[in-house]
Design an enzyme around this catalytic site. Structure first.
Site, PDB file in Angstrom:
ATOM      1  N   PHE A 165      -7.636   3.296  -8.094  1.00 11.17           N
ATOM      2  CA  PHE A 165      -6.519   3.960  -7.442  1.00 11.17           C
ATOM      3  C   PHE A 165      -5.520   4.414  -8.489  1.00 11.17           C
ATOM      4  CE2 PHE A 165      -4.677   4.434  -3.120  1.00 11.17           C
ATOM      5  CZ  PHE A 165      -5.857   4.576  -2.435  1.00 11.17           C
ATOM      6  N   LEU A 202      -2.761  13.341   5.687  1.00 14.95           N
ATOM      7  CA  LEU A 202      -3.043  12.714   4.397  1.00 14.95           C
ATOM      8  C   LEU A 202      -4.523  12.776   4.042  1.00 14.95           C
ATOM      9  CD1 LEU A 202      -2.233  10.681   2.074  1.00 14.95           C
ATOM     10  CD2 LEU A 202      -2.770   8.881   3.701  1.00 14.95           C
ATOM     11  N   HIS A 257       3.239  12.174  -1.475  1.00 15.23           N
ATOM     12  CA  HIS A 257       1.816  11.989  -1.770  1.00 15.23           C
ATOM     13  C   HIS A 257       1.288  13.351  -2.204  1.00 15.23           C
ATOM     14  CE1 HIS A 257      -2.386  11.002  -1.468  1.00 15.23           C
ATOM     15  NE2 HIS A 257      -2.088   9.746  -1.190  1.00 15.23           N
ATOM     16  N   ARG A 292       6.110   3.815  -5.722  1.00 11.51           N
ATOM     17  CA  ARG A 292       5.101   2.846  -5.321  1.00 11.51           C
ATOM     18  C   ARG A 292       3.726   3.284  -5.801  1.00 11.51           C
ATOM     19  NH1 ARG A 292       1.459   2.488  -1.084  1.00 11.51           N
ATOM     20  NH2 ARG A 292       2.225   4.385  -0.102  1.00 11.51           N
ATOM     21  N   GLY A 338       3.383  -3.448  13.724  1.00  6.40           N
ATOM     22  CA  GLY A 338       2.376  -2.914  12.810  1.00  6.40           C
ATOM     23  C   GLY A 338       1.890  -4.042  11.913  1.00  6.40           C
ATOM     24  N   GLU A 386      -5.712   9.006  -1.672  1.00  5.83           N
ATOM     25  CA  GLU A 386      -5.848   8.989  -3.114  1.00  5.83           C
ATOM     26  C   GLU A 386      -7.270   8.582  -3.532  1.00  5.83           C
ATOM     27  OE1 GLU A 386      -2.184   7.866  -5.087  1.00  5.83           O
ATOM     28  OE2 GLU A 386      -3.304   6.250  -6.029  1.00  5.83           O
ATOM     29  N   THR A 438       0.546   1.770  10.578  1.00  5.09           N
ATOM     30  CA  THR A 438      -0.357   1.130   9.616  1.00  5.09           C
ATOM     31  C   THR A 438      -1.765   1.706   9.750  1.00  5.09           C
ATOM     32  OG1 THR A 438       0.930  -0.916   9.799  1.00  5.09           O
ATOM     33  CG2 THR A 438      -1.283  -1.108   8.886  1.00  5.09           C
ATOM     34  N   ARG A 454       1.585   8.768  -8.242  1.00  4.88           N
ATOM     35  CA  ARG A 454       1.871   9.833  -7.280  1.00  4.88           C
ATOM     36  C   ARG A 454       3.072  10.680  -7.660  1.00  4.88           C
ATOM     37  NH1 ARG A 454       0.656   6.271  -1.805  1.00  4.88           N
ATOM     38  NH2 ARG A 454      -1.593   6.236  -2.146  1.00  4.88           N
ATOM     39  N   GLN A 468       8.678   8.884  -1.612  1.00 11.58           N
ATOM     40  CA  GLN A 468       7.412   9.227  -2.259  1.00 11.58           C
ATOM     41  C   GLN A 468       6.753  10.450  -1.626  1.00 11.58           C
ATOM     42  OE1 GLN A 468       3.717   6.515  -2.202  1.00 11.58           O
ATOM     43  NE2 GLN A 468       4.303   6.695  -4.342  1.00 11.58           N
ATOM     44  N   HIS A 511       5.605  10.891   2.142  1.00  9.09           N
ATOM     45  CA  HIS A 511       4.628   9.892   2.531  1.00  9.09           C
ATOM     46  C   HIS A 511       5.219   8.508   2.755  1.00  9.09           C
ATOM     47  CE1 HIS A 511       0.730   8.050   2.856  1.00  9.09           C
ATOM     48  NE2 HIS A 511       0.850   7.359   1.760  1.00  9.09           N
ATOM     49  N   TYR A 512       6.170   8.116   1.915  1.00  7.34           N
ATOM     50  CA  TYR A 512       6.565   6.704   1.932  1.00  7.34           C
ATOM     51  C   TYR A 512       7.981   6.531   1.409  1.00  7.34           C
ATOM     52  CZ  TYR A 512       6.209   1.665   1.108  1.00  7.34           C
ATOM     53  OH  TYR A 512       6.408   0.309   1.131  1.00  7.34           O
ATOM     54  N   GLY A 530      -0.152   3.557  -5.102  1.00  7.44           N
ATOM     55  CA  GLY A 530      -1.021   3.583  -3.931  1.00  7.44           C
ATOM     56  C   GLY A 530      -1.767   2.262  -3.820  1.00  7.44           C
ATOM     57  N   ALA A 581      10.345  -5.286  11.258  1.00 11.13           N
ATOM     58  CA  ALA A 581       9.154  -4.734  10.603  1.00 11.13           C
ATOM     59  C   ALA A 581       8.911  -3.360  11.215  1.00 11.13           C
ATOM     60  CB  ALA A 581       7.962  -5.667  10.818  1.00 11.13           C
ATOM     61  N   SER A 614       1.151  -0.979  -0.800  1.00 14.30           N
ATOM     62  CA  SER A 614       1.961  -1.176   0.411  1.00 14.30           C
ATOM     63  C   SER A 614       1.221  -1.922   1.509  1.00 14.30           C
ATOM     64  CB  SER A 614       2.490   0.151   0.937  1.00 14.30           C
ATOM     65  OG  SER A 614       1.430   0.961   1.370  1.00 14.30           O
TER      66      SER A 614
END
Lengths: 583, 129, 244
Positions: free
Chosen positions: A117, A243, A233, A391, A14, A246, A46, A288, A231, A356-357, A393, A192, A396
């Site tokens: 954001f 999704l 979202h 985090r 990714g 944001e 990604t 978030r 996280q 979400h994350y 938005g 990764a 990342s």
């Protein structure tokens, strides 16, 4: 077993994996780079990132602002030296992507455009309409095609890291199309592998996000850091979890409860701002964690709207007008119509918070190095940590680039130090034997789908937006039990070619490891910070918990959780203020 | 090695799988009539070069029912080909003015207009009005 | 709730001589897509069924398959649009690896051949971006939206008949870079694009653009490549002095 020798093997293709591969290929054309991914690079998750990537570029912005937003947004759990490195490198990396042809949205004068954001004091999110991650991924993938030294192994599922004499010396992976195990004899390995949102039933994450990279490192003895920080979202479609970026709110969309009230003003993010004129870092542009938590409270108060898929709030974008929505949020419109039957131009869209994350991940230092020599990690699977307890938005996508490249530089430095232990053959054989045993096992009593469902249920019930000691204890017990029962699964499919039954079994193994690290770390953190909220410990406790949790693999038992100090350089823990009126 | 990718046979069945493929084949098929008509014209020139008797015979041939049916069919196919072709022109010749692209119907419309003008000119020279 | 009959092509090279269809009766929610139904089959009826999927939002391009004979993303093929039995097959024109999984090596290799990356016209500015106006962006933006799902290859009869044909997506992506104001690499891409098996293999069926889930319009890209190549030829042969 067929063997591939490489200088650096990268697991995951990714954003972070591709960025690392390109950095390696550019630094030394003679390097042999093996880019190993369980999917074709353009399928990597990604591509699903929508809103954009943060980096200071405009004259009214400053690195200091980006630093403060990130550290405060992370509820002071970010390592500040890492954040400093990150914000300094961010603009360079985003420009590099521009020089590779990324179709960033533009201002009239031809400079790159930025958008507001959540949690950001200035507009600094570079974007390509609402398909920013997609364009970043494809730009990187297509750019990577010009480097012959990047040898791709598409649809290879990495099963084990090989560790000999305290160093990572390669990995084994299954070639999906043949079902054959391959041994990658590598001098250094970069993971990764992305996040692990799929351990929850309701997530924006694609099917592939099963925490494989995290689990690989974890089983090889590298701890997982800050795993309790998951996280949510705030704005996913209730039907599918898809999704809605944001940027919907960045462009001026607002959140309403069933009474039509912009309820965020009741949760420390007011006073209300004028409709269609979003003010940075307040109301709908709060962070978030806070926005998702506000929804949870509204739900308790009975202010949510009921949909067929459960409680929701409304995301109202009607006042933006059709032209803006088509230009800046075309995907949002398309998906709202397709999956919810609601056109944001004419109606507010029901949304609800959705997993979400993962802020947490493989414990790395500021150089993307893990505690295992020869092993590096970058992207969502890693925890440097810049994201702390929450985090922001658009940090990342930038992180993929900054630390993807950093991991490559570190791996290169490691190679230049020379020597490596020979071997790994016996380890590879053992890894192969383990997978073979799983495929051929008979008399198993458990099914992949069954265990997965129980895991998801436990995570949804006990590891959500708000958690309690009691619930987490139940989740810990459940995941311990599932870990035991996982050893008794039996596959329905015992053939070789593209065996997705096997793939899902291995992915479930990864998710169970990650999930246990999440609930054990969450149970141990007796405070509320960022995305980790405890009903039984509602306050932040800097005295005890201004520390990273480290969950270490313990084989038969649950992970051992220990702590490590947060690096604070210049921003002492303070109050997170998202009331625009105070500024 | 247990892989054995299966290549499915390609048969002409695809033509009938979707109306778009039938429309496409009709467009391609139109060339037979247009080609035939072109050959007929070559024959006409030959007749003209051979003198008044040959030319008169050729004209007589053109007036037979078979010839009239053939001409009507050719006209229909030629019109179909032209219309589908002009409808596709916006894809091949996008025109960007400032930021926006000209709408498709403007580009195909311009082609239709030019087609009409040329046809009218030809008819005028042929003495139709 | 509705019971849907799925007729899915099955092929396991280790146990089947050739593909066959298998029927599943699936209890489905009204708003489900074909992918949801397949996932339901995989989870509750038949764990041996293999197919690719990930994002469930039409952006990763994994789940292209034939649904009632038409190339579709399974995550965007709504059950409500298919009243009767739904027949699901792997994408046409690609060899079947297993069940709904196809071998896509051919496309991946062709994509690399057209040099789908920026070959800069000018040196990149120091610590700044190339300037590109919104109009210049719009000139190529549409062609950047290709998600490599390969529905266009499955729809294209030319590709089915002449597998060497470069195909719609690869040409559209090459064209994307040719139209980018920052790029100067058109000459380098012409060798593939202007070849017989490049754009000239296309007879403008237009099916690629009709089935494209992202409205990329590869057919448009291919015709534009033809026109540009034609202009190239005339310039080279009739006006050699205009060529740099």
């Amino acid at each position: 077993m067929e063997t591939h020798s490489a200088d650096v093997a990268i697991i995951g293709a990714g954003g972070a994996g591709l960025r690392a591969a390109i950095a390696l290929a550019q630094s030394a054309p003679s390097l042999r780079i093996a880019l190993i991914s369980k999917v074709y690079p353009m399928r990597s998750h990604t591509c699903a990132a929508e809103g954009g990537a943060a980096g200071v570029i405009k004259p009214d912005d400053s690195l200091e602002h980006h630093f403060n937003d990130t550290v405060g947004g992370g509820d002071w759990l970010s390592d500040q030296d890492a954040v400093d490195y990150f914000i300094r490198e961010a603009p360079t990396e985003l420009l590099q992507l521009e020089h590779w042809g990324c179709p960033w949205s533009r201002e009239a004068d031809g400079s790159v455009a930025v958008r507001p954001f959540g949690g950001m004091k200035k507009q600094r999110t570079w974007f390509a309409a609402d398909k920013s991650g997609f364009h970043i991924l494809h730009t990187l993938f297509q750019t990577s095609l010009q480097f012959p030294s990047i040898q791709r192994f598409d649809e290879f599922y990495a099963t084990d890291l090989l560790v000999e004499d305290g160093r990572c010396v390669g990995l084994t992976a299954i070639e999906m199309r043949s079902g054959q195990m391959r041994w990658f004899d590598a001098r250094a390995v970069i993971i990764a592998g992305g996040g692990a949102g799929r351990m929850f039933p309701f997530t924006t994450n694609g099917a592939i996000k099963t925490g494989d990279g995290m689990a690989l490192a974890y089983r090889a003895g590298v701890p997982l850091k800050d795993m309790e920080f998951v996280q949510y979202h705030p704005t996913g479609l209730p039907s599918t979890g898809t999704l809605l970026t944001e940027a919907c709110r960045g462009e001026g969309g607002v959140l309403l409860n069933k009474n039509g009230r912009r309820f965020l003003q009741d949760y420390g993010m007011g006073p209300e701002t004028p409709l269609g004129k979003p003010v940075l870092k307040t109301m709908e542009l709060g962070p978030r964690d806070r926005v998702s938590q506000a929804f949870w409270h509204e739900q308790r108060k009975g202010n949510a709207i009921a949909t067929r898929w459960g409680d929701a709030m409304l995301l109202d974008m009607r006042h933006l007008g059709e032209k803006t929505i088509n230009e800046r949020l075309p995907l949002v419109r398309d998906m709202s119509i397709s999956y919810m039957g609601v056109d944001p131009v004419t109606d507010p869209v029901p949304v609800r918070p959705v997993v979400h994350y993962m802020m947490g991940g493989i414990h790395t230092d500021i150089n993307a190095a893990t505690s295992l020599p020869g092993l590096y990690a970058a992207g969502e699977c890693a925890c440097v940590s810049i994201n702390g307890a929450n985090r922001l938005g658009s940090n990342s996508l930038t992180e993929l680039l900054v630390f993807g490249r950093r991991a490559a530089v570190s791996a290169l430095e490691y190679l230049q130090q020379g020597g490596r232990p020979a071997g790994g053959a016996a380890l590879a054989e053992a890894a192969q034997a383990r997978v073979r045993e799983l495929v051929q096992r008979t008399g198993g009593t458990e099914s992949v789908a069954g265990l997965r469902k129980e895991m998801m249920q436990a995570m949804e019930e006990h590891a959500g937006i708000y958690r309690s000691g009691e619930g987490l204890a139940a989740a810990c017990a459940k995941l311990g039990e599932l870990r035991q029962r996982y050893r008794r699964i039996e596959l329905h499919d015992k053939t070789n070619v593209y065996n997705t039954d096997l793939l899902q079994a291995l992915e479930l193994g990864s998710m169970l490891d990650c999930a246990e690290a999440v609930v054990q770390s969450a149970a141990a953190r007796k405070e509320s910070r960022g995305a980790h909220q405890r009903l039984d410990f509602p306050g932040r406790d800097d005295r005890q918990f201004l520390r990273h949790s480290l969950a270490a693999y313990a084989g038969e038992g649950p992970p051992r959780v220990s702590y490590r100090d947060v690096v604070i350089t210049r921003s002492p823990p303070g109050v997170r203020d998202y009331s625009g009126g105070h500024e | 090695m247990s892989r054995r990718p299966y290549a499915r046979p390609i048969t002409s069945e695809w033509i009938f799988r979707h109306p778009r493929y039938i429309r496409y084949m009709v467009r391609e098929f139109s060339c037979l009539f247009i080609g035939g008509w072109t050959l007929l014209m070559v024959w006409g020139f030959k007749a003209l070069s051979e003198g008044p008797a040959a030319w008169a015979a050729f004209l007589e041939l053109l007036q037979t029912p078979a010839s009239i049916v053939f001409h009507l069919l050719t006209l229909a196919f030629a019109a179909y080909h032209s219309v589908t072709w002009f409808n596709l022109t916006p894809k091949a010749l996008p025109v960007q003015l400032g930021e926006e692209f000209l709408p498709d119907r403007v580009i195909s419309g311009a082609h239709f207009a030019a087609w009409a003008a040329v046809s009218a000119g030809l008819l005028y020279f042929a003495g139709a009005f | 709730m509705r019971q849907v009959e799925l007729e899915v092509l099955r092929y396991n090279p280790e146990t089947d001589r050739e593909p066959h269809f298998q029927r599943y009766a699936v209890d489905c929610q009204e708003e489900w897509v074909v992918l949801d139904a397949l996932n339901h089959v995989k989870e509750t009826l038949d764990p041996t069924l293999s197919y690719r999927w990930s994002c469930h939002m039409a952006v990763c391009g994994s789940c292209g398959m034939m649904v009632n004979g038409e190339p579709k993303l399974a995550c965007k093929a709504f059950l409500r649009d298919y009243p009767g039995v739904i027949r699901v097959e792997p994408l046409r024109h690609f060899p079947v690896e297993r069940d709904l999984v196809t071998v896509i090596d051919d496309f991946v290799a062709k994509l690399a051949r057209v040099k789908p990356y920026l070959i800069p016209k000018d040196k990149a500015p120091e610590a700044a971006e190339f300037r590109q106006t919104p109009a210049q962006l719009k000139r190529y933006k549409q062609f950047t939206l290709c998600i490599n799902c390969m529905l266009c290859y499955a729809a294209c009869p030319e590709y089915g008949l002449i597998p060497k044909y470069l195909g719609p997506a690869a040409i559209a992506l090459a064209h994307r870079w040719n139209r980018d104001s920052r790029d100067g690499g058109r000459d380098a891409r012409q060798e593939e694009l202007a070849a017989t098996e490049g754009a000239w293999e296309c007879s403008f069926v237009g099916a690629c653009s009709e089935v494209c889930p992202e409205h990329v319009d590869p057919a448009g890209a291919i015709q534009q490549v033809k026109i540009e190549s034609t202009v190239d030829w005339y310039q080279a042969h009739l006006m050699p002095w205009t060529k740099k």
